[in-house]
Motif scaffolding. Structure first.
Motif, PDB file in Angstrom:
ATOM      1  N   THR A  25       0.686  -1.195  -0.145  1.00  0.00           N
ATOM      2  CA  THR A  25       0.101   0.184  -0.075  1.00  0.00           C
ATOM      3  C   THR A  25       0.846   1.309  -0.093  1.00  0.00           C
ATOM      4  OG1 THR A  25      -0.111   0.160   2.119  1.00  0.00           O
ATOM      5  CG2 THR A  25      -1.876  -1.263   1.434  1.00  0.00           C
ATOM      6  N   GLY A  26       2.061   1.026   0.317  1.00  0.00           N
ATOM      7  CA  GLY A  26       3.002   2.249   0.240  1.00  0.00           C
ATOM      8  C   GLY A  26       3.053   2.857   1.583  1.00  0.00           C
ATOM      9  N   ILE A  27       2.287   2.210   2.432  1.00  0.00           N
ATOM     10  CA  ILE A  27       2.223   2.949   4.009  1.00  0.00           C
ATOM     11  C   ILE A  27       3.345   2.122   4.645  1.00  0.00           C
ATOM     12  CG2 ILE A  27       0.906   3.422   6.027  1.00  0.00           C
ATOM     13  CD1 ILE A  27       0.051   5.144   3.590  1.00  0.00           C
ATOM     14  N   GLY A  61       6.407  -3.322  -5.379  1.00  0.00           N
ATOM     15  CA  GLY A  61       7.619  -3.536  -4.951  1.00  0.00           C
ATOM     16  C   GLY A  61       8.704  -3.988  -5.951  1.00  0.00           C
ATOM     17  N   HIS A  62       8.453  -3.623  -7.197  1.00  0.00           N
ATOM     18  CA  HIS A  62       9.262  -3.780  -8.366  1.00  0.00           C
ATOM     19  C   HIS A  62       9.942  -2.528  -8.650  1.00  0.00           C
ATOM     20  CE1 HIS A  62       6.946  -7.568  -9.661  1.00  0.00           C
ATOM     21  NE2 HIS A  62       7.800  -7.815  -8.464  1.00  0.00           N
ATOM     22  N   VAL A  63      11.311  -2.253  -7.951  1.00  0.00           N
ATOM     23  CA  VAL A  63      12.028  -0.944  -8.153  1.00  0.00           C
ATOM     24  C   VAL A  63      12.220  -0.518  -9.571  1.00  0.00           C
ATOM     25  CG1 VAL A  63      13.969   0.384  -7.656  1.00  0.00           C
ATOM     26  CG2 VAL A  63      12.585  -0.929  -5.676  1.00  0.00           C
ATOM     27  N   TYR A  69       1.380  10.690  -7.749  1.00  0.00           N
ATOM     28  CA  TYR A  69       1.983   9.775  -6.658  1.00  0.00           C
ATOM     29  C   TYR A  69       3.420   9.248  -7.199  1.00  0.00           C
ATOM     30  CZ  TYR A  69      -2.445   8.917  -4.208  1.00  0.00           C
ATOM     31  OH  TYR A  69      -3.708   8.951  -3.442  1.00  0.00           O
ATOM     32  N   ILE A  70       4.275   8.999  -6.292  1.00  0.00           N
ATOM     33  CA  ILE A  70       5.537   8.309  -6.547  1.00  0.00           C
ATOM     34  C   ILE A  70       5.894   7.464  -5.165  1.00  0.00           C
ATOM     35  CG2 ILE A  70       6.974  10.251  -5.768  1.00  0.00           C
ATOM     36  CD1 ILE A  70       9.167   9.346  -7.953  1.00  0.00           C
ATOM     37  N   ALA A  71       6.413   6.310  -5.332  1.00  0.00           N
ATOM     38  CA  ALA A  71       6.910   5.648  -4.215  1.00  0.00           C
ATOM     39  C   ALA A  71       8.468   5.714  -3.979  1.00  0.00           C
ATOM     40  CB  ALA A  71       6.653   3.966  -4.474  1.00  0.00           C
ATOM     41  N   VAL A  72       8.792   6.235  -2.843  1.00  0.00           N
ATOM     42  CA  VAL A  72      10.147   6.531  -2.407  1.00  0.00           C
ATOM     43  C   VAL A  72      10.697   5.438  -1.200  1.00  0.00           C
ATOM     44  CG1 VAL A  72      12.079   8.055  -1.849  1.00  0.00           C
ATOM     45  CG2 VAL A  72      10.069   8.752  -3.223  1.00  0.00           C
ATOM     46  N   ASN A  76      15.301   4.282  -3.453  1.00  0.00           N
ATOM     47  CA  ASN A  76      14.642   3.501  -4.398  1.00  0.00           C
ATOM     48  C   ASN A  76      13.407   4.078  -4.943  1.00  0.00           C
ATOM     49  OD1 ASN A  76      16.534   1.110  -4.344  1.00  0.00           O
ATOM     50  ND2 ASN A  76      15.560   0.564  -2.455  1.00  0.00           N
ATOM     51  N   ILE A  77      13.146   3.901  -6.188  1.00  0.00           N
ATOM     52  CA  ILE A  77      12.031   4.698  -6.906  1.00  0.00           C
ATOM     53  C   ILE A  77      11.075   3.725  -7.601  1.00  0.00           C
ATOM     54  CG2 ILE A  77      11.016   6.416  -8.461  1.00  0.00           C
ATOM     55  CD1 ILE A  77      12.704   7.630  -5.934  1.00  0.00           C
ATOM     56  N   GLU A  78       9.921   3.573  -7.169  1.00  0.00           N
ATOM     57  CA  GLU A  78       9.114   3.007  -8.057  1.00  0.00           C
ATOM     58  C   GLU A  78       7.859   3.881  -8.858  1.00  0.00           C
ATOM     59  OE1 GLU A  78       5.263  -0.494  -7.629  1.00  0.00           O
ATOM     60  OE2 GLU A  78       7.034  -0.632  -6.254  1.00  0.00           O
ATOM     61  N   ILE A  79       7.593   4.161  -9.651  1.00  0.00           N
ATOM     62  CA  ILE A  79       6.660   4.851 -10.651  1.00  0.00           C
ATOM     63  C   ILE A  79       5.103   4.263 -10.274  1.00  0.00           C
ATOM     64  CG2 ILE A  79       8.418   5.978 -12.258  1.00  0.00           C
ATOM     65  CD1 ILE A  79       7.399   4.314 -14.171  1.00  0.00           C
TER      66      ILE A  79
END
Length: 233
Positions: free
Chosen positions: A3-5, A102-104, A139-142, A183-186
Motif C-alpha cells: 500500500t505504500g504505508i 515492490g518492483h523498483v 504519486y511516487i514511491a520512494v 529506491n524509486i517505483e513509479i
C-alpha cells in the motif's frame, strides 16, 4: 501488492555473501512479524523480498539476486543499516497510499533538504527515463513509501516531497542526507498513460516529431507535458 504505508523501521543484523546472491538477516520492530511465514513477501526499502528463514527475536532472512542488487540500494546495506518495511497487503486492506508492486524502477538521489516548521522537504533528482512519469500532485514511491510530488522541475530533473512528523517517525527519511540514494517505483497507471500517448504521437507524427519537439521547447514545453494524465479533483 503493498500500500505504500510504511509500517516500521527494521535493521540489518547480518549480511552473508552467497554464490549469485546476497542474504540479509533483518530485525523487525516488535509485532511486525506476527504470523509472518516462510515464503511471505515483505517490502524492504520498496523492494519486494521473500522470507527464506524465520529466527527468534523478531528476525527473518531474505535472499537478493545480483540483478536486484544492481538496480536498487540494497547493495549498499551493511550491518546496522535501517530500512523501511511493510507487510504485503491482505485482501480488502485499506489502501492508504497507492498500490505498489515492490518492483523498483531505478534510483534517485537526495539533492537538497529543507526543514520548514513541522515539515521536512526532500528534493530528489531522477534520471530522464523516470522523470517523464513524474507530475506535480501525482504519486511516487520512494523507498517503499507512497508520497505525493509537491513540486516538479522536469528541465532540471527533480521533484520535491514534503514529509510530516508522523512520516518521519515511521520511516528512515529523517536520517537521509544529501547524496543518499533512494529506491524509486513509479505509479503504474501514470506510466501506462504516458507511454500510450507518446507511442500514439510517435506513430502519427513520424518524421515531423523532431520539429514538434523543437517548437515545444521554444515555449518551455515537452512531449511529457502533453502526455500528462488528467488530474482527478
Amino acid at each position: 501488492m503493498f500500500t505504500g504505508i510504511v509500517q516500521g523501521v527494521a535493521h540489518v543484523v547480518a549480511v552473508t555473501e552467497r554464490p549469485g546472491l546476497r542474504s540479509f538477516e533483518l530485525a523487525f520492530p516488535a509485532g511486525f512479524d506476527e504470523g509472518l511465514e516462510i515464503g511471505a513477501s515483505v517490502s524492504v526499502d520498496g523492494v519486494c523480498l521473500t522470507v527464506t528463514e524465520r529466527k527468534d527475536g523478531h528476525r527473518a532472512c531474505f535472499d537478493v539476486m545480483q540483478q536486484s542488487l544492481g538496480l536498487t540500494t540494497l547493495a549498499a546495506l551493511r550491518e546496522g543499516s535501517p530500512i523501511n518495511v511493510e507487510r504485503a497487503a491482505k485482501d480488502g486492506a485499506e489502501i492508504g497510499g497507492h498500490p505498489l508492486s515492490g518492483h523498483v524502477d531505478g534510483q534517485g538521489t537526495v539533492l537538497a533538504i529543507r526543514k520548514p516548521e513541522n515539515n521536512h522537504v526532500l528534493r530528489i533528482g531522477l534520471p530522464p527515463e523516470l522523470m517523464r512519469y513524474v507530475f506535480a500532485k501525482g504519486y511516487i514511491a520512494v523507498n517503499g513509501c507512497s508520497l505525493t510530488a509537491a513540486e516538479v522541475n522536469k528541465r532540471e530533473g527533480w521533484l520535491e516531497v514534503w514529509l510530516i512528523p508522523e512520516t518521519l517517525r515511521m520511516t528512515t527519511f529523517a536520517d537521509k542526507r544529501e547524496g543518499d540514494r533512494l529506491n524509486i517505483e513509479i505509479e503504474r497507471q501514470t506510466q501506462v498513460f504516458v507511454d500510450t500517448v507518446r507511442d500514439a504521437i510517435d506513430e502519427r507524427l513520424g518524421p515531423l516529431l523532431p520539429a514538434l519537439q523543437a517548437l515545444l521547447a521554444e515555449r518551455g514545453v515537452n512531449l511529457d507535458d502533453l502526455a500528462r494524465p488528467p488530474q482527478i479533483k
